[in-house]
Design an enzyme around this catalytic site. Sequence first.
Site, short mmCIF file in Angstrom:
data_model
loop_
_atom_site.label_atom_id
_atom_site.label_comp_id
_atom_site.label_asym_id
_atom_site.label_seq_id
_atom_site.Cartn_x
_atom_site.Cartn_y
_atom_site.Cartn_z
N LYS A 172 0.87 -1.19 0.00
CA LYS A 172 0.00 0.00 0.00
C LYS A 172 0.90 1.24 0.00
O LYS A 172 1.44 1.64 1.02
CB LYS A 172 -0.91 0.02 1.24
N GLY A 225 6.93 5.67 7.66
CA GLY A 225 6.09 6.86 7.61
C GLY A 225 6.25 7.68 8.88
O GLY A 225 7.29 7.59 9.54
N GLY A 226 5.24 8.45 9.21
CA GLY A 226 5.33 9.38 10.32
C GLY A 226 5.09 8.72 11.67
O GLY A 226 4.54 7.61 11.77
N GLY A 230 2.76 5.52 12.75
CA GLY A 230 3.51 4.37 13.28
C GLY A 230 2.93 3.92 14.61
O GLY A 230 2.75 2.73 14.86
N GLU A 247 9.64 2.08 10.58
CA GLU A 247 10.66 3.12 10.30
C GLU A 247 9.98 4.47 10.30
O GLU A 247 9.14 4.74 9.43
CB GLU A 247 11.29 2.86 8.92
N CYS A 281 13.77 11.76 5.48
CA CYS A 281 13.68 11.39 6.90
C CYS A 281 14.97 11.68 7.63
O CYS A 281 14.98 12.01 8.81
CB CYS A 281 13.32 9.92 7.03
N GLU A 382 9.76 17.06 13.85
CA GLU A 382 10.23 16.90 12.48
C GLU A 382 9.40 17.82 11.58
O GLU A 382 8.17 17.72 11.58
CB GLU A 382 10.04 15.44 12.05
#
Length: 492
Positions: A172, A225-226, A230, A247, A281, A382
């Site tokens: 996805k 992803g973020g 996560g 991650e 990232c 971030e």
Amino acid sequence: MASLYIDGQWTDGSGGTSDVINPFDGSVVETVGQADAGDVDRAVAAARAAFDTGPWRGTTAAERGELLRRVADLLVRDKEHIAHTETLDTGKTLAESRIDVDDVTAVFRYYADLAGSDAGRVVDVGQAHVLSRVVHEPVGVCALITPWNYPLLQLSWKVAPALAAGNTCVIKPSEVTPLTSVLLVRLCAEAGAPAGVVNIVLGDGRSVGAPLTEHRCVDMVSFTGGLATGQAIIRASAAGVKRLAVELGGKNPNIVFADTDLDLAADWALTAVFLHAGQVCSAGARLIVEESMHDELVAEIGRRAELIRLGSGLAEGTESGPLVSAAHRDKIESFVADALADGARLVAGGRRPDEPELADGFFYRPTVLADTHRDMRVIREETFGPILTVEKFTTEAEAVALGNDTSYGLAGAVWTSDMARAHRVAGALRHGTVWINDFHPYVPGAEWGGMKRSGNGRELGPTGLAEYQEHKHIWHNTAPAPARWFTGEARS
Ligand code: NAP
């Protein structure tokens, strides 16, 4: 063009359609089909059947390695088309997209080689009649969920080791940038992946990502992803106690000691943070500079940042493209506004570009903020955009403390000509990757991943394969004898 691939068939999906937007000018690149919950079910069922009963389980590691090598060859064949598509989809420069395709090719080749050499091991238990083996088996059906900044690259770090290990998968991609993931699945099919082994469903996180990760027939979720997503995936996986590889984001320090050449430090401060408009990232978004060179370095970085050429990723001479979406630019603008309100000093950028030809795109000038400190949101969170913040230190211990003063732990760098100091600082930083006198390089053979809130798994390297394996112990007693633990006799 049908854009979902389920059980070896291309289909439009039953969840309607979605426009893929070119961030350079807001135009529609392509309209793609979307999955609904039924499509997710069918894709997982196909992956389940391919894993449980299909011919895939009977393939040898060497055969799977050959499949990956064929995918790598097809990536080389289609490199220009894929790179062009990635630039249309993400806005990054064509030069960056070409590097991505080369890196993806290298990842497939790396795992092709590793698949053939990863044989498990024999354990010497000190008994001649016992054969003790640790065998590596696939985990099962893997949901592979990827972000929009490096759509193809992040997918390759998952799908290549997943297939090398013998898993089946349902992919996805981000709804914002699905196009090159679809192209990669086409190449996997062309290379001979059997029906059901690689499936892809398109759609957003809520209606497609969540049902996929929560599906009871999915054994493993590999997510990039973020942080907030996560955390949601970690929570959702609890019921099924699924295997997870997560991650997440980073807030990456770039520490510069005053014995670094000023030109070198300025050049790499920009490269560390402004590649792909800061949507990386591991971007070196926090510049942490020794006080004695601070003012001169900040002035030079500000001067150079103002000269960065924004434009279409497809145009010759463009150094940085747009942000991925209007919503993301809004977020970046709010970070800058908050920082200025909290006392940060604007050194460069802090605005949209003036050029009328960029007005329809989601552009934002590379921005440098000095006089920033730990209590500002721009330091703690971030931003994932073209914002460089600058902090200063006077001692090595202070530099390390600042570098570690983040809830993230993905990557960081130290610049100095004192090699003993370089290795002391590299050892003390709590980040998954530390560069000394460099920024950004990674190789397929070296693990990538984060400490703390940057994640809990590793991609790439041998560990990146192990994430997709069960390590099973098989004990074979070739000369069984009664144990006589329980004697079978009545007690007196
Ligand atoms: P995101 O919003 O967390 O989305 C990532 C993926 O998860 C997308 O495909 C998204 O779908 C999907 N998703 C959203 N909600 C979900 C849910 N409840 N269940 C399952 N899937 C769900 O992240 P992003 O904005 O795309 O990417 C940026 C982030 O990725 C940054 O934080 C960056 O640091 C991180 N990143 C980390 C690495 C690394 O190696 N550590 C590498 C690259 C990027 P939709 O977007 O389609 O809704």
